[in-house]
Design a protein around this motif. Structure first.
Motif, PDB file in Angstrom:
ATOM      1  N   VAL A  97      19.707  -7.224 122.282  1.00 34.06           N
ATOM      2  CA  VAL A  97      19.303  -7.337 123.678  1.00 34.06           C
ATOM      3  C   VAL A  97      18.583  -8.659 123.858  1.00 34.06           C
ATOM      4  N   GLY A  98      18.848  -9.302 124.972  1.00 34.47           N
ATOM      5  CA  GLY A  98      18.159 -10.539 125.313  1.00 34.47           C
ATOM      6  C   GLY A  98      17.263 -10.316 126.511  1.00 34.47           C
ATOM      7  N   ILE A  99      15.978 -10.554 126.347  1.00 34.46           N
ATOM      8  CA  ILE A  99      15.033 -10.407 127.445  1.00 34.46           C
ATOM      9  C   ILE A  99      14.237 -11.705 127.558  1.00 34.46           C
ATOM     10  N   ARG A 100      13.331 -11.771 128.522  1.00 31.86           N
ATOM     11  CA  ARG A 100      12.573 -12.995 128.739  1.00 31.86           C
ATOM     12  C   ARG A 100      11.810 -13.413 127.493  1.00 31.86           C
ATOM     13  N   ALA A 101      11.328 -12.444 126.744  1.00 36.32           N
ATOM     14  CA  ALA A 101      10.530 -12.756 125.556  1.00 36.32           C
ATOM     15  C   ALA A 101      11.362 -13.230 124.385  1.00 36.32           C
ATOM     16  N   GLY A 102      12.670 -13.039 124.451  1.00 37.26           N
ATOM     17  CA  GLY A 102      13.510 -13.478 123.351  1.00 37.26           C
ATOM     18  C   GLY A 102      14.705 -12.580 123.145  1.00 37.26           C
ATOM     19  N   VAL A 103      15.406 -12.828 122.054  1.00 34.43           N
ATOM     20  CA  VAL A 103      16.586 -12.042 121.686  1.00 34.43           C
ATOM     21  C   VAL A 103      16.209 -11.168 120.496  1.00 34.43           C
ATOM     22  N   TYR A 104      16.548  -9.900 120.585  1.00 32.03           N
ATOM     23  CA  TYR A 104      16.166  -8.948 119.555  1.00 32.03           C
ATOM     24  C   TYR A 104      17.392  -8.274 118.954  1.00 32.03           C
ATOM     25  N   TRP A 105      17.283  -7.997 117.641  1.00 28.43           N
ATOM     26  CA  TRP A 105      18.365  -7.384 116.900  1.00 28.43           C
ATOM     27  C   TRP A 105      17.861  -6.143 116.176  1.00 28.43           C
ATOM     28  N   GLY A 106      18.753  -5.181 116.016  1.00 27.51           N
ATOM     29  CA  GLY A 106      18.445  -4.068 115.144  1.00 27.51           C
ATOM     30  C   GLY A 106      18.673  -4.437 113.697  1.00 27.51           C
ATOM     31  N   GLN A 107      18.471  -3.469 112.810  1.00 25.04           N
ATOM     32  CA  GLN A 107      18.606  -3.729 111.379  1.00 25.04           C
ATOM     33  C   GLN A 107      20.050  -3.633 110.906  1.00 25.04           C
ATOM     34  N   GLY A 108      20.907  -3.083 111.752  1.00 19.86           N
ATOM     35  CA  GLY A 108      22.318  -2.988 111.423  1.00 19.86           C
ATOM     36  C   GLY A 108      22.690  -1.676 110.759  1.00 19.86           C
ATOM     37  N   THR A 109      23.951  -1.320 110.892  1.00 19.36           N
ATOM     38  CA  THR A 109      24.499  -0.135 110.229  1.00 19.36           C
ATOM     39  C   THR A 109      25.858  -0.500 109.646  1.00 19.36           C
ATOM     40  N   GLN A 110      26.078  -0.106 108.408  1.00 18.68           N
ATOM     41  CA  GLN A 110      27.288  -0.510 107.687  1.00 18.68           C
ATOM     42  C   GLN A 110      28.470   0.373 108.071  1.00 18.68           C
ATOM     43  N   VAL A 111      29.573  -0.270 108.369  1.00 15.93           N
ATOM     44  CA  VAL A 111      30.846   0.420 108.599  1.00 15.93           C
ATOM     45  C   VAL A 111      31.841  -0.103 107.571  1.00 15.93           C
ATOM     46  N   THR A 112      32.430   0.812 106.816  1.00 12.22           N
ATOM     47  CA  THR A 112      33.412   0.445 105.807  1.00 12.22           C
ATOM     48  C   THR A 112      34.694   1.218 106.062  1.00 12.22           C
ATOM     49  N   VAL A 113      35.794   0.494 106.217  1.00 11.05           N
ATOM     50  CA  VAL A 113      37.089   1.102 106.493  1.00 11.05           C
ATOM     51  C   VAL A 113      38.024   0.796 105.335  1.00 11.05           C
ATOM     52  N   SER A 114      38.520   1.824 104.702  1.00  9.70           N
ATOM     53  CA  SER A 114      39.401   1.653 103.549  1.00  9.70           C
ATOM     54  C   SER A 114      40.852   1.870 103.967  1.00  9.70           C
TER      55      SER A 114
END
Length: 115
Positions: A97-114
């Motif tokens: 999300v980008g807000i006035r205070a800056g751009v923020y990211w989550g920690q991420g979640t792994q997706v693996t497709v075999s």
């Protein structure tokens, strides 16, 4: 304090489905566009999908027709429904999300497709 927490990743076979969630706190969620990005091993992070504050969605060509982004404002949550998954969808998925205070990211979640 802005916090984004993703969940829902996992390992699936090609053709399978997963639903990712991202819960936001510390922002006026309903007023902000939310994005999904992903980063595959050895590659740059790339934009996947966006959901505007009004629920309008946009998708990268690579996922168009297979992925669906949505949001639930009362739950401060954005979703990414991923269908017909391909091995090339393997990546860590992040919400953003980008807000006035800056751009923020989550920690991420792994997706693996075999295959």
């Amino acid at each position: 304090q802005v916090q984004l927490v993703e969940s829902g990743g996992g390992s699936v076979q090609a053709g399978g489905s997963l639903r990712l969630s991202c819960v936001a706190s510390g922002i006026s969620f309903s007023f902000n566009a939310m994005e999904w990005h992903r980063q595959a091993p050895g590659k740059q992070r790339e934009w996947v999908a966006s959901v505007s504050s009004g629920g309008i969605t946009n998708y990268a060509d690579a996922v168009k027709g297979r992925f669906t982004a949505s949001r639930d404002n009362p739950k401060n949550t954005v979703y990414l429904q991923m269908n017909s998954l391909k091995p090339e969808d393997t990546a860590v998925y992040y919400c953003n999300v980008g807000i006035r205070a800056g751009v923020y990211w989550g920690q991420g979640t792994q997706v693996t497709v075999s295959s």
